[in-house]
Write an enzyme that holds these catalytic residues in place. Structure first.
Site, PDB file in Angstrom:
ATOM      1  N   ASP A 179       0.828  -1.216   0.000  1.00  0.00           N
ATOM      2  CA  ASP A 179       0.000   0.000   0.000  1.00  0.00           C
ATOM      3  C   ASP A 179       0.857   1.259   0.000  1.00  0.00           C
ATOM      4  OD1 ASP A 179      -2.286  -1.556   0.189  1.00  0.00           O
ATOM      5  OD2 ASP A 179      -2.444  -1.340   2.367  1.00  0.00           O
ATOM      6  N   ASP A 194      -5.201   8.378   0.925  1.00  0.00           N
ATOM      7  CA  ASP A 194      -4.735   7.751  -0.306  1.00  0.00           C
ATOM      8  C   ASP A 194      -3.216   7.911  -0.384  1.00  0.00           C
ATOM      9  OD1 ASP A 194      -3.916   7.701  -3.217  1.00  0.00           O
ATOM     10  OD2 ASP A 194      -6.064   7.262  -3.455  1.00  0.00           O
TER      11      ASP A 194
END
Length: 211
Positions: A179, A194
């Site tokens: 991620d 994000d």
């Protein structure tokens, strides 16, 4: 002309080397989920041979899986060489040669600024501590499995304390090792910023600092 270098995982170790040998080209270093203390999961014997434990097997399988899924490279890759770089002994050798920015206390922060003959270099780092973040991400199960071998918070591959370098922006983002660079397929946690925003924010931070 100087550059702001950012490196994820082993890339964080690579940019530290670049700053050590060409400080005249570097304005700042930012490492993301990099193993600055190595991984205790990786064990080599006194002859330099990899000890095939469940942890080292899981680690090497994950590296191979990611390499294949991202398209790899026409150049050959040695998983053993990668693991040696990630081992505590390998990292200790690297830290001895290029100590700038590395914390001197357990889970501490490192030098915020490295003074060099070519001028100052600012040091930053961040990492995640959540191996599982998205049920649709095919990389999450492997990272969860790897995380179980650790006894400290980690991103599925690197312990949070081992990721510390220079000024630690945060070490507890709800992100796993993939991620942190918006992999795989941008399937990250909906409960966290994000990753692309995180990088844009950091670019603004560097700009405000005049870098």
């Amino acid at each position: 002309l100087k550059f702001n270098l950012m490196g994820h995982s082993q890339g964080g170790l690579d940019i530290r080397y670049v700053a050590a040998v060409r400080p005249d080209l570097v304005a700042s270093l930012t490492t993301v989920g990099s193993p600055h203390k190595g991984s205790d999961l990786i064990t080599f014997d006194i002859n330099g041979n990899l000890v095939p434990t469940p942890a080292t097997n899981a680690f090497s399988n994950f590296v191979s899986m990611v390499w294949s899924s991202l398209g790899g490279s026409p150049d050959p890759i040695s998983i053993t060489a990668v693991l040696k770089n990630f081992s505590p002994a390998g990292i200790a050798t690297s830290n001895a040669s290029y100590p700038a920015g590395s914390p001197t206390t357990p889970c501490g922060q490192g030098q915020a600024v490295t003074q060099t003959p070519s001028g100052p270099i600012r040091n930053y780092s961040w990492s995640g501590n959540s191996p599982f973040t998205n049920m649709y991400d095919p990389g999450d199960p492997a990272l969860v499995a790897l995380s179980l071998f650790y006894d400290e918070p980690n991103d599925g591959l690197v312990e949070t304390c081992a990721s510390h370098f220079g000024t630690v922006i945060r070490d507890n983002y709800r992100m796993n090792h993939l991620d942190e660079v918006n992999n795989l397929f941008g399937l990250t946690s909906v409960l966290e910023v994000d990753p692309r925003t995180l990088y844009r924010n950091h670019a603004n931070r560097l700009k405000i600092a005049g870098l």
